[in-house]
Design a protein around this motif. Sequence first.
Motif, PDB file in Angstrom:
ATOM      1  N   TYR A 191       4.593   7.929  -2.996  1.00  0.00           N
ATOM      2  CA  TYR A 191       3.596   7.679  -4.048  1.00  0.00           C
ATOM      3  C   TYR A 191       3.770   8.759  -5.101  1.00  0.00           C
ATOM      4  N   ASN A 237       7.841   4.768   1.078  1.00  0.00           N
ATOM      5  CA  ASN A 237       7.024   5.864   1.615  1.00  0.00           C
ATOM      6  C   ASN A 237       6.712   6.940   0.579  1.00  0.00           C
ATOM      7  N   ASN A 296      -6.559   4.136   5.772  1.00  0.00           N
ATOM      8  CA  ASN A 296      -5.332   3.543   6.308  1.00  0.00           C
ATOM      9  C   ASN A 296      -4.663   2.596   5.311  1.00  0.00           C
ATOM     10  N   LYS A 297      -4.736   2.968   4.038  1.00  0.00           N
ATOM     11  CA  LYS A 297      -4.095   2.192   2.980  1.00  0.00           C
ATOM     12  C   LYS A 297      -2.950   3.005   2.393  1.00  0.00           C
ATOM     13  N   TRP A 298      -1.869   2.346   2.105  1.00  0.00           N
ATOM     14  CA  TRP A 298      -0.750   3.034   1.451  1.00  0.00           C
ATOM     15  C   TRP A 298      -0.054   2.066   0.518  1.00  0.00           C
ATOM     16  N   LYS A 355       5.129   9.921   4.868  1.00  0.00           N
ATOM     17  CA  LYS A 355       4.665   9.571   3.529  1.00  0.00           C
ATOM     18  C   LYS A 355       4.750  10.799   2.617  1.00  0.00           C
ATOM     19  N   THR A 357       2.614  13.587   6.538  1.00  0.00           N
ATOM     20  CA  THR A 357       2.348  13.466   5.109  1.00  0.00           C
ATOM     21  C   THR A 357       2.809  14.740   4.411  1.00  0.00           C
ATOM     22  N   SER A 383       3.178   2.245  -2.245  1.00  0.00           N
ATOM     23  CA  SER A 383       4.225   3.002  -2.928  1.00  0.00           C
ATOM     24  C   SER A 383       4.271   2.561  -4.383  1.00  0.00           C
ATOM     25  N   LYS A 385      -5.740  10.467  -2.806  1.00  0.00           N
ATOM     26  CA  LYS A 385      -4.658   9.771  -2.119  1.00  0.00           C
ATOM     27  C   LYS A 385      -4.701  10.012  -0.612  1.00  0.00           C
ATOM     28  N   LYS A 435       0.053  11.290  10.649  1.00  0.00           N
ATOM     29  CA  LYS A 435      -0.312  11.282   9.236  1.00  0.00           C
ATOM     30  C   LYS A 435      -1.417  12.286   8.945  1.00  0.00           C
ATOM     31  N   GLU A 449      -7.385   7.823   0.856  1.00  0.00           N
ATOM     32  CA  GLU A 449      -6.958   6.428   0.891  1.00  0.00           C
ATOM     33  C   GLU A 449      -6.002   6.179   2.061  1.00  0.00           C
ATOM     34  N   TYR A 450      -5.092   7.123   2.302  1.00  0.00           N
ATOM     35  CA  TYR A 450      -4.091   6.921   3.351  1.00  0.00           C
ATOM     36  C   TYR A 450      -4.604   7.307   4.733  1.00  0.00           C
TER      37      TYR A 450
END
Length: 415
Positions: free
Chosen positions: A149, A147, A314-316, A127, A104, A318, A306, A36, A309-310
Motif C-alpha cells: 500500500y 502486498n 482485516n481489510k487490505w 504487508k 507488517t 493494494s 492503515k 500481522k 484497517e488491516y
Amino acid sequence: MWNNKNKKFKFIVGLSTVTLFTMVIPSCKKVPPLLKNNICMITDSGDITDESFNQNTWEGCIEFEKLCKDNGIDVHATYKKPYTSELASLVEAMELGIDQGAGTIVVPGFSFAKAIADVAPRYPEVKFISLDTDASSFGEKFVLPENVYSCTYQDELSGFMAGYAAACEGYHNFGFLGGLAVASVKRYGYGFCRGIDYYAQTLGTSSEKFYIRYAYGNQFFGDSDIKARMDTWYKAPQNPSEVVFCCGGSIYTSACESALSAMTGDFLPKIIGVDVDQGPLINKKYHEHMCLTSATKGLKAAVIYKLFEYVIENKWESKYEKLSFDKNFLKDKDPEKNYIQLALSSFGKVDGLPKELEKFTYDNYVDLALEIYKANLKLDDANKELMEAIKVDISLDSPSILSSNVHLEDQGYIK
C-alpha cells in the motif's frame, strides 16, 4: 479517517499528541513468525527522535500499539535503523524485521521504493505500508504487488494554505527553497505560490505587489552554498525576502542561519516549515519567533488509519492513494482530522508556544480549508475560481502563470 463499526475500539482520530518512549528491540527473544500484529518500522537511517518523518511515523506505530493494548488486543511495534541509506542496508533492515516475525512493515518516504521493489515480491505474505511514495518513485515499469500500500498527500493544498496565510499576515516578499525537485516538493512549491496569488486576487484592483524567489537546493540538507544564496534573498537591496518556505529535510538550517544574520531591529525574517510542525525546533534553536507556520502532512494519522484497517478490520487493498481531507470534514469542521494541515502551534493551540499568525486566525484557517475542500470535490460552481487557483501541473519546475501583481523569479537550481 475511518469508521469504527466495533464500538469496543475507542480509537482517537487525528494527530493527537502522545508521549514518545524508547523501545529496545530484543536481540535474543524472537516473536512469533509473520504475525500481522507484529509491526516493524524501518527508519531512513536517521533516528526516531528526528522531529520529522521518522519520529512521526514511529509515533503512529506506538500510538496504534497502545490503543490496541488498551482494548485488549496484542500488538507489538518495533523499529529497525539501517546502518546507511544505501539500498543493501535498507533491504537488510526489512529482512531482519521479517526474520523476527514482522507481518507488517512500515516505511517513511520515497527513498524506500527500490527496497520495497526488491523485498515485497519475495515476501508476499508480508504487508508493506509505504508513506509519501507515488508511482513515479517506483518507476514506470513497476507493477505494485498485492502486498504493498502506497500513499501520498495533496501537498499543494497545505502549501496553498501556508502561502495564503503568510500573505494575509501582511507579508509581500517571499521565497520558496525546495530540496530535490521531486513530486512532493514541487506540489508544495506550486501550492505555496498559488496561495499567495489567490490572496493577491482577493485584493481586486489594489496596487499591492508580491514578489517570490524560487529555487531548488538539489539536496535535502543545508550547507554554505545554500546559505549564501539565502543571504542574497534576505539581504537583497530590493524586495528582501520576509518569509521563506523551506521544503526539503534539513535544508531549512541554511535559511535559518541566513535569517539570523539578516535580522535588524525592525526586520525579523521568517521561515515556514514543512511536513511536520517544525516551529518548536526552529524557534528553540534559532529565534523564538522565526517559524511563522508549517505546512504539514498527516504521517502519524496515515499509519494509524492503515494499521487499523488491516490489523483490526482485516481489510487490505493494494493501491496508490492520495490523502488530503477527512471525509467528515464538511460535517465536523475539524481540520485536525485532515491529512493536510497548517501547524496548530502557529495559532497558539499548543501549550507553551507563542501565537505566530495574528491576522490569519484559526477561524480563517477553518474557513479556507472548507473552501478548498469544497473546491477539491467540485461541490458547486461557486468554487470554480478556487479550483483553478490550486490546480497543479507538477511537470513544471515552478508555477509560471500568476497574476500581474505577483512576480515570480525562478532561480532554478542552486547546486
